[in-house]
Enzyme design. Structure first.
Site, PDB file in Angstrom:
ATOM      1  N   LEU A   1      46.923  33.127  33.112  1.00 39.54           N
ATOM      2  CA  LEU A   1      47.795  32.518  31.581  1.00 39.54           C
ATOM      3  C   LEU A   1      48.457  31.278  31.920  1.00 39.54           C
ATOM      4  O   LEU A   1      48.136  30.306  32.954  1.00 39.54           O
ATOM      5  CB  LEU A   1      48.908  33.433  32.454  1.00 39.54           C
ATOM      6  CG  LEU A   1      49.399  34.609  32.142  1.00 39.54           C
ATOM      7  CD1 LEU A   1      50.065  35.695  32.712  1.00 39.54           C
ATOM      8  CD2 LEU A   1      49.960  35.153  30.721  1.00 39.54           C
TER       9      LEU A   1
ATOM     10  N   GLU B   1      46.506  49.442  47.633  1.00 32.30           N
ATOM     11  CA  GLU B   1      47.495  48.278  46.513  1.00 32.30           C
ATOM     12  C   GLU B   1      48.783  49.134  46.348  1.00 32.30           C
ATOM     13  O   GLU B   1      49.557  48.677  45.397  1.00 32.30           O
ATOM     14  CB  GLU B   1      46.423  47.893  45.438  1.00 32.30           C
ATOM     15  CG  GLU B   1      45.374  47.341  45.863  1.00 32.30           C
ATOM     16  CD  GLU B   1      44.475  46.507  44.917  1.00 32.30           C
ATOM     17  OE1 GLU B   1      44.531  46.281  43.985  1.00 32.30           O
ATOM     18  OE2 GLU B   1      43.496  46.769  45.180  1.00 32.30           O
TER      19      GLU B   1
ATOM     20  N   MET C   1      43.888  40.822  34.060  1.00 33.96           N
ATOM     21  CA  MET C   1      42.379  39.659  33.910  1.00 33.96           C
ATOM     22  C   MET C   1      42.325  38.665  33.329  1.00 33.96           C
ATOM     23  O   MET C   1      40.777  37.446  32.693  1.00 33.96           O
ATOM     24  CB  MET C   1      41.293  40.511  34.466  1.00 33.96           C
ATOM     25  CG  MET C   1      41.026  41.862  35.160  1.00 33.96           C
ATOM     26  SD  MET C   1      41.618  41.267  37.269  1.00 33.96           S
ATOM     27  CE  MET C   1      40.144  40.911  36.939  1.00 33.96           C
ATOM     28  N   ARG C   2      43.131  38.168  33.129  1.00 32.27           N
ATOM     29  CA  ARG C   2      43.123  36.681  31.720  1.00 32.27           C
ATOM     30  C   ARG C   2      44.526  35.507  32.672  1.00 32.27           C
ATOM     31  O   ARG C   2      45.391  35.892  33.400  1.00 32.27           O
ATOM     32  CB  ARG C   2      44.264  37.017  30.851  1.00 32.27           C
ATOM     33  CG  ARG C   2      43.876  37.658  29.815  1.00 32.27           C
ATOM     34  CD  ARG C   2      41.873  37.086  29.252  1.00 32.27           C
ATOM     35  NE  ARG C   2      42.024  35.978  28.062  1.00 32.27           N
ATOM     36  CZ  ARG C   2      41.180  35.684  27.892  1.00 32.27           C
ATOM     37  NH1 ARG C   2      40.041  35.799  28.440  1.00 32.27           N
ATOM     38  NH2 ARG C   2      41.777  34.879  27.812  1.00 32.27           N
TER      39      ARG C   2
ATOM     40  N   SER D   1      44.975  51.635  36.602  1.00 35.08           N
ATOM     41  CA  SER D   1      45.662  53.006  38.463  1.00 35.08           C
ATOM     42  C   SER D   1      46.681  52.008  39.449  1.00 35.08           C
ATOM     43  O   SER D   1      47.781  53.371  39.360  1.00 35.08           O
ATOM     44  CB  SER D   1      45.161  52.417  39.118  1.00 35.08           C
ATOM     45  OG  SER D   1      43.834  51.444  40.447  1.00 35.08           O
ATOM     46  N   ASN D   2      46.543  50.860  39.501  1.00 35.07           N
ATOM     47  CA  ASN D   2      48.063  49.581  39.608  1.00 35.07           C
ATOM     48  C   ASN D   2      49.642  50.135  38.681  1.00 35.07           C
ATOM     49  O   ASN D   2      50.369  50.861  39.511  1.00 35.07           O
ATOM     50  CB  ASN D   2      47.795  48.606  40.339  1.00 35.07           C
ATOM     51  CG  ASN D   2      47.122  48.060  41.786  1.00 35.07           C
ATOM     52  OD1 ASN D   2      47.298  48.608  42.664  1.00 35.07           O
ATOM     53  ND2 ASN D   2      45.520  48.220  41.415  1.00 35.07           N
TER      54      ASN D   2
ATOM     55  N   ASN E   1      52.243  40.063  40.224  1.00 34.38           N
ATOM     56  CA  ASN E   1      50.854  39.650  40.284  1.00 34.38           C
ATOM     57  C   ASN E   1      50.452  40.285  41.892  1.00 34.38           C
ATOM     58  O   ASN E   1      50.745  40.319  42.701  1.00 34.38           O
ATOM     59  CB  ASN E   1      50.190  38.925  40.119  1.00 34.38           C
ATOM     60  CG  ASN E   1      48.784  38.630  39.713  1.00 34.38           C
ATOM     61  OD1 ASN E   1      48.460  39.699  39.460  1.00 34.38           O
ATOM     62  ND2 ASN E   1      47.849  38.364  40.905  1.00 34.38           N
TER      63      ASN E   1
ATOM     64  N   HIS F   1      47.071  41.088  43.599  1.00 34.18           N
ATOM     65  CA  HIS F   1      45.492  40.297  44.216  1.00 34.18           C
ATOM     66  C   HIS F   1      44.834  41.390  45.426  1.00 34.18           C
ATOM     67  O   HIS F   1      45.551  41.143  46.521  1.00 34.18           O
ATOM     68  CB  HIS F   1      45.844  39.213  44.740  1.00 34.18           C
ATOM     69  CG  HIS F   1      44.607  38.037  44.680  1.00 34.18           C
ATOM     70  ND1 HIS F   1      43.561  37.743  43.568  1.00 34.18           N
ATOM     71  CD2 HIS F   1      44.207  37.651  45.520  1.00 34.18           C
ATOM     72  CE1 HIS F   1      42.885  37.109  43.863  1.00 34.18           C
ATOM     73  NE2 HIS F   1      42.812  37.590  44.990  1.00 34.18           N
TER      74      HIS F   1
HETATM   75  C1  GAR Z   1      42.496  46.200  41.656  1.00 30.04           C
HETATM   76  O1  GAR Z   1      42.350  45.906  42.153  1.00 30.04           O
HETATM   77  C2  GAR Z   1      43.899  45.032  41.435  1.00 30.04           C
HETATM   78  O2  GAR Z   1      44.009  43.932  42.173  1.00 30.04           O
HETATM   79  C3  GAR Z   1      42.801  43.476  40.865  1.00 30.04           C
HETATM   80  O3  GAR Z   1      42.197  44.687  40.247  1.00 30.04           O
HETATM   81  C4  GAR Z   1      42.227  45.581  40.416  1.00 30.04           C
HETATM   82  C5  GAR Z   1      42.373  46.715  38.808  1.00 30.04           C
HETATM   83  O4  GAR Z   1      42.796  48.044  39.167  1.00 30.04           O
HETATM   84  N1  GAR Z   1      43.093  42.655  39.931  1.00 30.04           N
HETATM   85  C6  GAR Z   1      42.147  41.144  40.221  1.00 30.04           C
HETATM   86  O5  GAR Z   1      41.632  41.192  40.282  1.00 30.04           O
HETATM   87  C7  GAR Z   1      43.538  39.964  39.905  1.00 30.04           C
HETATM   88  N2  GAR Z   1      43.282  38.894  39.381  1.00 30.04           N
HETATM   89  P1  GAR Z   1      43.401  49.438  38.598  1.00 30.04           P
HETATM   90  O6  GAR Z   1      43.795  48.326  36.830  1.00 30.04           O
HETATM   91  O7  GAR Z   1      42.999  50.459  38.495  1.00 30.04           O
HETATM   92  O8  GAR Z   1      45.041  48.863  38.309  1.00 30.04           O
END
Ligand code: GAR
Length: 201
Positions: A95, A176, A92-93, A14-15, A109, A111
C-alpha cells in the site's frame, strides 16, 4: 459500540475466517462488516459469503502500476461499509504512504515471521536458511515502513531440525489463527501494549 472491521485478503482467507469466527463470540468488541479481495478468484471470498459477511472485489490488475488509482477504488469499496479498523489478512499488495496515512492507527497486519526478522516474502525458508532456532508470527500496526509498524503481538515455536518451509508454514498458520483474534480484541478495546501468546503445540 462494536468496532466495525473490514478484512482485506488475497488468497485462502484462513486468517479472515479465524477473525470472523472470533468476532461472533459473545462480548467480542468488534464485528465484521466487509471482506475485500484484490483477487476475484480468492478462496476466502467464498468462505466469507458462507459466514454471512458481505464481500467486495477490487481487482488490482486493470490499474497496472497506478497504485493510487487502485487505492482510490479500494477507498470507494470500503466507504459504504464504514469500517473503524482494517485488518490485512494475507493481503499481498503493498500500500502507498497515502493510503496508510489515511488509516494510521486503525490498520493491522499479520506477518508470518518474528518481526523484525524476515520482513517481506518467503519468511519460513529464510528463517530456516538463517539457522534461526525459533519462528512464528506477528500482528503489527501498519505504517509506511514495510512490515515495520509497532508490534502488538507475537506467537513463537521452536524450529525442528527436520522442518521445511512447508512444514514450518503448516505449524505456524494455526498460531496465526489464535494470535490475530486475540490482538484484534485488545486493539478494538483500545489496548496497544504488546502481547506474547503462550503456545502449546
Ligand atoms: C498467512 O500466512 C499470512 O501470515 C501471510 O499470508 C498467509 C495468508 O493465508 N501474509 C503475508 O505473508 C503478508 N506479507 P490466509 O489467506 O489463509 O490467511
Amino acid at each position: 459500540m462494536k468496532k466495525r472491521v473490514a478484512i482485506l485478503i488475497s488468497g485462502a482467507g484462513s486468517n479472515m475466517e479465524a477473525l470472523v469466527r472470533a468476532m461472533a463470540r459473545p462480548g467480542y468488541p468488534a464485528e465484521p462488516v466487509l471482506v475485500l479481495s484484490n483477487r476475484p478468484g480468492a478462496g476466502g471470498l467464498e468462505k466469507a459469503r458462507a459466514l454471512g459477511v458481505p464481500t467486495a472485489v477490487v481487482d488490482h490488475r486493470p490499474f497496472g502500476e497506478d497504485r493510487a488509482a487502485f487505492e482510490a477504488a479500494l477507498d470507494e469499496a470500503l466507504r459504504p461499509a464504514r469500517p473503524d479498523i482494517l485488518c490485512l489478512a494475507g493481503f499481498m499488495r503493498i500500500l502507498t504512504e497515502g493510503f496508510i496515512a489515511r488509516w494510521r492507527g486503525r490498520m493491522l497486519n499479520i506477518h508470518p515471521s518474528l518481526l523484525p526478522r524476515h520482513r517481506g516474502l518467503d519468511t519460513h525458508a529464510r528463517a530456516i536458511a538463517a539457522g534461526d532456532s525459533q519462528a512464528g508470527c506477528t500482528v503489527h500496526e501498519v505504517t509506511a515502513e514495510l512490515d515495520g509498524g509497532p508490534i502488538l503481538g507475537q506467537a513463537r515455536l521452536d524450529i525442528r531440525p527436520d522442518d521445511t518451509p512447508r512444514t514450518l508454514a503448516a505449524r505456524i498458520l494455526p498460531l496465526e489463527h489464535r494470535l490475530y483474534p486475540v490482538v484484534l480484541e485488545r486493539f478494538a478495546r483500545g489496548e496497544r501494549g504488546r502481547i506474547e501468546l503462550a503456545v502449546e503445540e
